[in-house]
Design a protein around this motif. Structure first.
Motif, mmCIF file in Angstrom:
data_model
loop_
_atom_site.group_PDB
_atom_site.id
_atom_site.type_symbol
_atom_site.label_atom_id
_atom_site.label_comp_id
_atom_site.label_asym_id
_atom_site.label_seq_id
_atom_site.Cartn_x
_atom_site.Cartn_y
_atom_site.Cartn_z
ATOM 1 N N GLU A 52 -4.189 -3.723 -0.944
ATOM 2 C CA GLU A 52 -3.997 -5.106 -0.504
ATOM 3 C C GLU A 52 -3.563 -6.049 -1.625
ATOM 4 O O GLU A 52 -2.574 -6.779 -1.479
ATOM 5 C CB GLU A 52 -5.258 -5.618 0.192
ATOM 6 N N PRO A 53 -4.269 -6.090 -2.778
ATOM 7 C CA PRO A 53 -3.815 -7.018 -3.836
ATOM 8 C C PRO A 53 -2.465 -6.637 -4.434
ATOM 9 O O PRO A 53 -1.691 -7.506 -4.829
ATOM 10 C CB PRO A 53 -4.939 -6.927 -4.888
ATOM 11 N N VAL A 54 -2.169 -5.335 -4.493
ATOM 12 C CA VAL A 54 -0.875 -4.900 -5.014
ATOM 13 C C VAL A 54 0.242 -5.320 -4.059
ATOM 14 O O VAL A 54 1.308 -5.786 -4.489
ATOM 15 C CB VAL A 54 -0.863 -3.373 -5.222
ATOM 16 N N ALA A 55 0.000 -5.167 -2.761
ATOM 17 C CA ALA A 55 0.988 -5.589 -1.764
ATOM 18 C C ALA A 55 1.254 -7.086 -1.854
ATOM 19 O O ALA A 55 2.402 -7.534 -1.717
ATOM 20 C CB ALA A 55 0.501 -5.231 -0.360
ATOM 21 N N GLU A 56 0.225 -7.874 -2.123
ATOM 22 C CA GLU A 56 0.380 -9.325 -2.249
ATOM 23 C C GLU A 56 1.236 -9.663 -3.465
ATOM 24 O O GLU A 56 2.145 -10.497 -3.376
ATOM 25 C CB GLU A 56 -0.999 -9.970 -2.380
ATOM 26 N N ARG A 57 0.980 -9.020 -4.588
ATOM 27 C CA ARG A 57 1.747 -9.327 -5.801
ATOM 28 C C ARG A 57 3.201 -8.853 -5.677
ATOM 29 O O ARG A 57 4.118 -9.500 -6.187
ATOM 30 C CB ARG A 57 1.080 -8.688 -7.025
ATOM 31 N N LEU A 58 3.407 -7.739 -4.988
ATOM 32 C CA LEU A 58 4.761 -7.218 -4.801
ATOM 33 C C LEU A 58 5.480 -7.859 -3.624
ATOM 34 O O LEU A 58 6.688 -7.695 -3.477
ATOM 35 C CB LEU A 58 4.709 -5.698 -4.556
ATOM 36 N N GLN A 59 4.724 -8.572 -2.794
ATOM 37 C CA GLN A 59 5.258 -9.091 -1.529
ATOM 38 C C GLN A 59 5.877 -7.926 -0.746
ATOM 39 O O GLN A 59 6.980 -8.021 -0.197
ATOM 40 C CB GLN A 59 6.288 -10.194 -1.783
ATOM 41 N N ASP A 60 5.122 -6.828 -0.693
ATOM 42 C CA ASP A 60 5.612 -5.602 -0.074
ATOM 43 C C ASP A 60 4.957 -5.425 1.290
ATOM 44 O O ASP A 60 3.780 -5.089 1.391
ATOM 45 C CB ASP A 60 5.302 -4.396 -0.970
ATOM 46 N N LYS A 61 5.719 -5.638 2.345
ATOM 47 C CA LYS A 61 5.173 -5.577 3.693
ATOM 48 C C LYS A 61 4.937 -4.143 4.154
ATOM 49 O O LYS A 61 4.114 -3.900 5.034
ATOM 50 C CB LYS A 61 6.098 -6.319 4.659
ATOM 51 N N VAL A 62 5.661 -3.195 3.578
ATOM 52 C CA VAL A 62 5.402 -1.795 3.902
ATOM 53 C C VAL A 62 4.029 -1.391 3.376
ATOM 54 O O VAL A 62 3.229 -0.760 4.082
ATOM 55 C CB VAL A 62 6.492 -0.875 3.315
ATOM 56 N N LEU A 63 3.751 -1.753 2.135
ATOM 57 C CA LEU A 63 2.455 -1.437 1.540
ATOM 58 C C LEU A 63 1.331 -2.163 2.273
ATOM 59 O O LEU A 63 0.252 -1.606 2.488
ATOM 60 C CB LEU A 63 2.459 -1.819 0.055
ATOM 61 N N HIS A 64 1.584 -3.399 2.676
ATOM 62 C CA HIS A 64 0.578 -4.153 3.426
ATOM 63 C C HIS A 64 0.317 -3.495 4.787
ATOM 64 O O HIS A 64 -0.840 -3.382 5.213
ATOM 65 C CB HIS A 64 1.046 -5.591 3.631
ATOM 66 N N THR A 65 1.378 -3.048 5.456
ATOM 67 C CA THR A 65 1.205 -2.366 6.734
ATOM 68 C C THR A 65 0.444 -1.062 6.547
ATOM 69 O O THR A 65 -0.368 -0.670 7.388
ATOM 70 C CB THR A 65 2.573 -2.082 7.383
ATOM 71 N N ASP A 66 0.684 -0.394 5.422
ATOM 72 C CA ASP A 66 -0.055 0.831 5.132
ATOM 73 C C ASP A 66 -1.538 0.531 4.926
ATOM 74 O O ASP A 66 -2.408 1.310 5.340
ATOM 75 C CB ASP A 66 0.526 1.506 3.886
ATOM 76 N N ALA A 67 -1.839 -0.608 4.299
ATOM 77 C CA ALA A 67 -3.243 -1.004 4.157
ATOM 78 C C ALA A 67 -3.871 -1.245 5.530
ATOM 79 O O ALA A 67 -5.041 -0.902 5.765
ATOM 80 C CB ALA A 67 -3.345 -2.263 3.288
ATOM 81 N N LEU A 68 -3.093 -1.830 6.455
ATOM 82 C CA LEU A 68 -3.585 -2.002 7.827
ATOM 83 C C LEU A 68 -3.801 -0.644 8.501
ATOM 84 O O LEU A 68 -4.739 -0.477 9.286
ATOM 85 C CB LEU A 68 -2.581 -2.824 8.643
ATOM 86 N N MET A 69 -2.940 0.309 8.187
ATOM 87 C CA MET A 69 -3.107 1.651 8.737
ATOM 88 C C MET A 69 -4.387 2.295 8.207
ATOM 89 O O MET A 69 -5.090 3.003 8.939
ATOM 90 C CB MET A 69 -1.894 2.509 8.396
ATOM 91 N N GLN A 70 -4.690 2.063 6.934
ATOM 92 C CA GLN A 70 -5.944 2.571 6.381
ATOM 93 C C GLN A 70 -7.143 1.935 7.090
ATOM 94 O O GLN A 70 -8.156 2.589 7.366
ATOM 95 C CB GLN A 70 -6.017 2.286 4.875
ATOM 96 N N LYS A 71 -7.011 0.658 7.402
ATOM 97 C CA LYS A 71 -8.059 -0.023 8.168
ATOM 98 C C LYS A 71 -8.215 0.625 9.545
ATOM 99 O O LYS A 71 -9.339 0.847 10.018
ATOM 100 C CB LYS A 71 -7.707 -1.503 8.317
ATOM 101 N N ALA A 72 -7.081 0.940 10.181
ATOM 102 C CA ALA A 72 -7.133 1.615 11.482
ATOM 103 C C ALA A 72 -7.806 2.974 11.343
ATOM 104 O O ALA A 72 -8.540 3.408 12.252
ATOM 105 C CB ALA A 72 -5.719 1.766 12.038
ATOM 106 N N ASP A 73 -7.582 3.660 10.228
ATOM 107 C CA ASP A 73 -8.201 4.971 9.989
ATOM 108 C C ASP A 73 -9.718 4.881 10.004
ATOM 109 O O ASP A 73 -10.395 5.630 10.711
ATOM 110 C CB ASP A 73 -7.735 5.530 8.641
ATOM 111 N N TRP A 74 -10.257 3.976 9.165
ATOM 112 C CA TRP A 74 -11.714 3.971 9.069
ATOM 113 C C TRP A 74 -12.372 3.356 10.307
ATOM 114 O O TRP A 74 -13.492 3.740 10.677
ATOM 115 C CB TRP A 74 -12.194 3.301 7.786
ATOM 116 N N MET A 75 -11.674 2.440 10.961
ATOM 117 C CA MET A 75 -12.206 1.906 12.211
ATOM 118 C C MET A 75 -12.256 2.984 13.298
ATOM 119 O O MET A 75 -13.220 3.086 14.067
ATOM 120 C CB MET A 75 -11.367 0.723 12.686
ATOM 121 N N THR A 76 -11.219 3.817 13.343
ATOM 122 C CA THR A 76 -11.209 4.919 14.295
ATOM 123 C C THR A 76 -12.313 5.905 13.981
ATOM 124 O O THR A 76 -12.950 6.463 14.886
ATOM 125 C CB THR A 76 -9.838 5.631 14.266
#
Length: 306
Positions: free
Chosen positions: A152-176
């Motif tokens: 998450e913080p790396v995605a913010e500094r890079l302004q990388d939406k792919v990395l941010h979406t991947d962080a959301l996918m990780q969230k989906a992983d542990w929630m599942t």
């Protein structure tokens, strides 16, 4: 606009390492979940979701490899826009996870499948298979929690939406994974609908994130104004940039769009400066001035026709 700007080189390298770690750890989760999956709907769903969660990491690494390439005859503007395509693919994968969870859960509830989890014999000892499933799910939770928080913080500094979406996918992983544990415990207590309901509840949050990412990625591909990292609303720093350009070039028509992590600005109807320093034009945090990658000037008539 070639290569990666020096201020974000270290973060870019860290992001690539994080994605390679993700491929390794999530692949190990997929293997463990495959051998632990029984008749539980939550386990089958979690296993399939873990497979899909590899997509954002893969497309990030592919896009990162292409992004650093310079312009070619076939691609004279370079490959920076590959990030926009990777964002769309990642957003689609995230949305697909949510829809799959909801569909599978709904079908289980409609069919009223009364799933049972039998005991198994391991090394001469009889144990309830549910405990093995829960152990596998606990393992499936740990890597996504750690990796998602690191991204998450790396995605913010890079302004990388792919990395941010991947962080959301990780969230989906542990929630599942949590939903799966709750569902298996519910089955053990005799509530046949427990894991289906748990999966359905989790799917709502995943679909919300996925749809938001899809809207933002679509806007980016059709040259919409640059959006926020975590929503499809126009970014505040873009609004500040527009006002700064209007103040610098009175009467000009200012347009902005996004190419991957970069902002491209267009000023129409004014004479161009003899020399422009983009870092001086950037009105926000100087450490993020690399985001303004291009400023172009066009005649007013041409600007109106576009």
């Amino acid at each position: 606009m070639t290569g990666i700007p020096r201020p974000i080189l270290a973060d870019f390298a860290r992001a690539r390492r994080l994605e390679w770690w993700t491929l390794f750890w999530v692949s190990s989760v997929v293997v463990v979940m495959f051998f632990a999956t029984g008749s539980s709907q939550a386990m089958r769903t979690a296993w399939f979701e873990d497979i899909l969660s590899l997509v954002p990491s893969i497309v990030f690494l592919v896009a990162a490899r292409l992004e650093v390439r310079g312009p070619t005859r076939a691609f004279p503007f370079g490959f920076h826009r590959v990030q926009s395509l990777a964002f769309l693919i990642s957003a689609t994968a995230l949305s697909a996870v949510g829809v799959f969870l909801l569909f599978e859960s709904a079908m289980t509830l409609i069919k009223q499948e009364h799933v049972t989890i039998p005991p198994v014999t391991i090394l001469g000892q009889t144990v309830w298979l549910g405990w093995l499933m829960i152990a596998a799910l606990v393992y499936s939770i740990i890597p996504p929690v750690i990796l998602g928080r690191m991204k998450e913080p790396v995605a913010e500094r890079l302004q990388d939406k792919v990395l941010h979406t991947d962080a959301l996918m990780q969230k989906a992983d542990w929630m599942t994974g949590l939903a799966g544990i709750g569902g298996i415990l519910g089955l053990g207590l005799g509530y046949w609908w427990a894991d289906a309901v748990a999966s359905a509840v989790i799917s709502a949050s995943i679909i919300k994130d996925g749809v938001g990412a899809l809207r933002s990625s679509t806007a980016e591909l059709i040259d919409g104004a640059p959006r926020k990292l975590d929503s499809d609303e126009i970014a505040e720093e873009v609004e500040v940039l527009r006002e700064a350009l209007k103040a610098r070039y009175p009467g000009a028509e200012v347009r902005t769009r996004e190419t991957g992590r970069y902002i491209l600005a267009q000023v129409g109807g004014v004479d161009p400066d003899a020399q422009v320093d983009l870092a001086d034009i950037w009105p926000g945090n100087p450490e993020r001035s690399w985001r303004l990658a291009q400023l172009s000037f066009v005649p007013r008539g041409a600007c109106e026709e576009l």
